[in-house]
Design an enzyme around this catalytic site. Structure first.
Site, PDB file in Angstrom:
ATOM      1  N   CYS A   2       7.407  -4.796 -13.193  1.00  0.00           N
ATOM      2  CA  CYS A   2       6.902  -6.108 -12.844  1.00  0.00           C
ATOM      3  C   CYS A   2       6.614  -6.857 -14.135  1.00  0.00           C
ATOM      4  O   CYS A   2       6.687  -6.287 -15.214  1.00  0.00           O
ATOM      5  CB  CYS A   2       5.622  -5.954 -12.044  1.00  0.00           C
ATOM      6  SG  CYS A   2       5.781  -4.799 -10.685  1.00  0.00           S
ATOM      7  N   LYS A 486      28.922  -1.816 -13.327  1.00  0.00           N
ATOM      8  CA  LYS A 486      28.787  -3.279 -13.406  1.00  0.00           C
ATOM      9  C   LYS A 486      29.192  -3.923 -12.091  1.00  0.00           C
ATOM     10  O   LYS A 486      28.504  -4.778 -11.575  1.00  0.00           O
ATOM     11  CB  LYS A 486      29.681  -3.766 -14.544  1.00  0.00           C
ATOM     12  CG  LYS A 486      29.173  -4.844 -15.406  1.00  0.00           C
ATOM     13  CD  LYS A 486      28.202  -4.497 -16.492  1.00  0.00           C
ATOM     14  CE  LYS A 486      27.016  -3.679 -16.079  1.00  0.00           C
ATOM     15  NZ  LYS A 486      26.239  -3.125 -17.140  1.00  0.00           N
ATOM     16  N   GLU A 489      26.614  -3.125  -9.288  1.00  0.00           N
ATOM     17  CA  GLU A 489      25.272  -3.703  -9.370  1.00  0.00           C
ATOM     18  C   GLU A 489      25.250  -5.205  -9.142  1.00  0.00           C
ATOM     19  O   GLU A 489      24.278  -5.722  -8.609  1.00  0.00           O
ATOM     20  CB  GLU A 489      24.505  -3.288 -10.633  1.00  0.00           C
ATOM     21  CG  GLU A 489      24.901  -3.903 -11.926  1.00  0.00           C
ATOM     22  CD  GLU A 489      24.061  -3.399 -13.095  1.00  0.00           C
ATOM     23  OE1 GLU A 489      22.863  -3.171 -12.951  1.00  0.00           O
ATOM     24  OE2 GLU A 489      24.631  -3.266 -14.187  1.00  0.00           O
ATOM     25  N   HIS A 505      42.447  16.024  -7.411  1.00  0.00           N
ATOM     26  CA  HIS A 505      41.516  17.077  -6.957  1.00  0.00           C
ATOM     27  C   HIS A 505      40.570  16.552  -5.876  1.00  0.00           C
ATOM     28  O   HIS A 505      39.531  17.146  -5.634  1.00  0.00           O
ATOM     29  CB  HIS A 505      40.748  17.629  -8.158  1.00  0.00           C
ATOM     30  CG  HIS A 505      41.647  18.239  -9.184  1.00  0.00           C
ATOM     31  ND1 HIS A 505      42.340  19.403  -8.970  1.00  0.00           N
ATOM     32  CD2 HIS A 505      42.026  17.794 -10.407  1.00  0.00           C
ATOM     33  CE1 HIS A 505      43.089  19.679 -10.027  1.00  0.00           C
ATOM     34  NE2 HIS A 505      42.913  18.719 -10.916  1.00  0.00           N
TER      35      HIS A 505
END
Ligand code: M6R
Length: 608
Positions: A2, A486, A489, A505
């Protein structure tokens, strides 16, 4: 996480407190509030959502006051709501703002409930107001009440408090959460971030853990952990408004992407000379210490960890040293074995990331040769608590998504790899090659930024999908991871990164026409193998967007092959990061997300 701000002044403080909150909004932005002392009452305004909404409420209600505290929140205990927004109050008398986490809040709440205090929020912070009120009612001064409260709090906190019965003073306290005092003209200020006060003063005092301070409009007193009055150093820092405004750009993130040529120049400036790295650029005695290093332990979070993963490769190839790398949040819990002459390296843009700081404090109890941090904030806790440090000089990064902080971290880590190699007398020719390449890096980044138009063309394709896969091999795998981080988000598209050889795989099962695959294909000894991996994607209908060396040719069918500028191979991870940042930005712009302040995130993660 905050942001807190407080002001005692000879003028009205409402506007300056809200402006300070705006500057700190990147730290947390799910609710905001203010408490303003008006002699016979305290005006208490809170809003759910961004600081702008609080500002609108202030414009309607026009509360006047010369003493106040304010807060912008990133929820930890309790959902984002008006009730959980700070300031919290007790008995209409004590009002507090708090940044951090009180670990023993359940026990303290029980104690206060037994003393007939009732709780209006689900936060851990509200108890601080009640605890202060409890001690004030026993006849203690506010200063003594803060010490008595502090004695009972476990955890991290930066607190500012006001009392209805005192319209002259604010009390602030710090423990493991950043807090500083700003000395203004006929006013004293406090905040969790110097950016909040940058328009008001250039004189700051960084409080230490355990400190309590009392501020009025014309004086301040600081007391240490033992309640002894102390003098703390005044630092002069110029935080220009230019650095904290968007200028011609739509978003801070956009501005910060395009600032990278200059930011990188500032990282290397004065640190390389002739054809080698200069001595002691990590602090006096660092060059001598590097002669002894036998192993490196890196600890960081998020994007900074990705920088560390790239650097691990450089430490191996340039400094000829093994590196262990850990998520900061995991490091302390794996019982780390420390080899003789190991260097403990932390990487952090903010220098206040709680997990990274906790890892450093833990490491300092262990048998490391030294601790060293790569950081963008010289006044940060990490910088002050490390034995050696280097500042990335990127300038303030406001966008929550790290861009210029990451590429300058890479440049600084390259300086570290070179310095250690020099200390260990390794690879002089390679060092000269890299130093020369570093000097041309800002120009190559400038050239890379010109890919913007090409990337804008492919952004709608990616923006219309719900998933994306990023591929890279070797030193480009961490860059692929950074590209995926990036994208997720800021655009909220689910994105993953894999070393391309791992595709078959498992992840190959995900490939279809709805899975854009973004691949990094620089010229390297494994370029051909990577191309074969990409052919596997193409054969299964995946759309390929390949950022490649000019020498690489491949038919990407419906996708796109984007030629990257030439650069020394060791520095190419820095260059290949740039188009991924632009892509994420342009995709997020199309999806209309809150780019600078993505949901649920905060810039400075000061809770563990
Ligand atoms: O301030 P730090 O570099 O220590 O922060 C670490 C991470 O929280 C940070 O890199 C985060 O992952 C960014 N939002 C990434 O863009």
């Amino acid at each position: 996480m905050c942001g807190i701000i407080a002001a005692a002044s000879n003028r009205n403080v409402g506007k300056l407190l809200v402006q300070g909150l705006h500057k700190m909004e990147y730290r947390g932005y799910d609710s905001a509030g203010i408490a303003l002392h008006q002699k016979d009452q305290i005006a208490h305004l809170r809003t759910l959502g961004k600081v702008k909404l609080l500002e609108e409420k202030m414009i309607q209600e026009k509360p006047k006051s010369k003493l106040g505290i304010a807060h912008t929140r990133w929820a930890t205990h309790g959902e984002p709501s008006e009730e959980n927004a700070h300031p919290h109050k007790s008995n209409e008398r004590v009002y507090i703002v708090h940044n951090g986490i009180i670990e023993n809040y359940l026990d303290l709440k029980d104690f206060l409930k037994k003393k007939n205090y009732s709780f209006l929020s689900q936060t851990d912070s509200e108890l601080i107001a009640h605890m202060l009120d409890y001690f004030l009612n026993q006849g203690n001064s506010m200063l003594d009440s803060m010490y008595l409260t502090k004695d009972r709090l476990d955890g991290a906190y930066a607190i500012a408090a006001i009392d209805l019965e005192d319209d002259q003073n604010i009390i602030v306290a710090r423990n493991k959460s950043p807090l500083l005092i700003g000395i203004g003209i006929e006013e004293l200020l406090a905040a969790s971030d110097p950016l909040a006060l940058g328009q008001l003063t250039n004189e700051f005092i960084f409080l230490e853990d355990g400190d309590v301070a009392e501020l009025s409009s014309d004086s301040y007193s600081i007391y240490d952990i033992n309640k002894k009055k102390v003098e703390r150093e005044i630092s002069k820092i110029d935080i220009s408004s230019q650095a904290t405004s968007k200028g011609e750009y739509k978003h801070f993130m956009e501005k910060e992407i395009y600032e990278q040529p200059e930011a990188i120049l500032n990282t290397i400036d004065g640190r390389v000379g002739g054809d080698d790295i200069l001595e002691n650029i990590f602090g006096l005695g660092s060059s001598e210490m590097f002669e002894r290093v036998k192993r490196i332990q890196i600890v960081a979070c998020g994007t900074s960890l990705h920088a560390g993963r790239v650097a691990a490769n450089w430490f191996s190839s340039i400094s000829e040293l093994p590196t262990q790398i850990d998520y900061a949040s995991e490091y302390r819990y794996r019982n780390p074995h420390v080899d003789e002459d190991s260097l403990f390296v932390t990487i952090s843009q903010s220098g206040e990331t709680a997990d990274t700081l906790a890892a450093l404090r833990y490491a300092k109890e262990k048998d490391y040769l030294s601790s060293l941090c790569i950081c963008n904030v010289p006044t940060s806790s990490l910088a002050r608590e490390s034995d050696y440090s280097i500042f990335t000089n990127a300038g303030p990064e406001i966008g929550v998504a790290s861009t210029k902080a990451f590429t300058t971290q890479l440049a600084a880590l390259m300086l570290l790899a070179l310095s250690i190699a020099k200390g260990r007398k390794k690879n002089p020719k390679l060092r000269t090659r890299v130093v020369t390449a570093l000097r041309s890096l800002p120009d190559i980044i400038e050239e890379t930024l010109k890919l913007k138009e090409t990337i804008i063309e492919l952004a709608p394709e990616v923006a219309s999908k719900d998933n994306a896969l990023f591929l890279g091999r070797g030193i480009f795998y961490p860059i692929a991871k950074e590209g995926a981080l990036k994208l997720k988000e800021i655009s909220y598209i689910h994105a993953e990164a894999y070393p391309a050889g791992e595709l078959k795989h498992g992840p190959l099962a995900l490939i279809d026409e709805n899975m854009p695959v973004i691949a990094l294909a620089p010229e390297s000894e494994i370029a051909e193998k990577l191309i074969s991996n990409l052919e596997e994607v193409k054969a299964r209908g995946g759309t390929l967007y390949v950022f490649s060396d000019p020498t690489i040719s491949m038919d990407v069918k419906s996708g796109k092959l984007i030629k990257m500028p030439k650069c020394d191979f060791l520095l190419t991870p820095i260059i290949y990061t740039i188009p991924l940042q632009i892509l994420s930005y342009e995709v997020a712009l199309l999806r209309g997300t809150d780019i600078d302040q993505p949901r649920n995130l905060a810039k400075s993660v000061t809770v563990e």
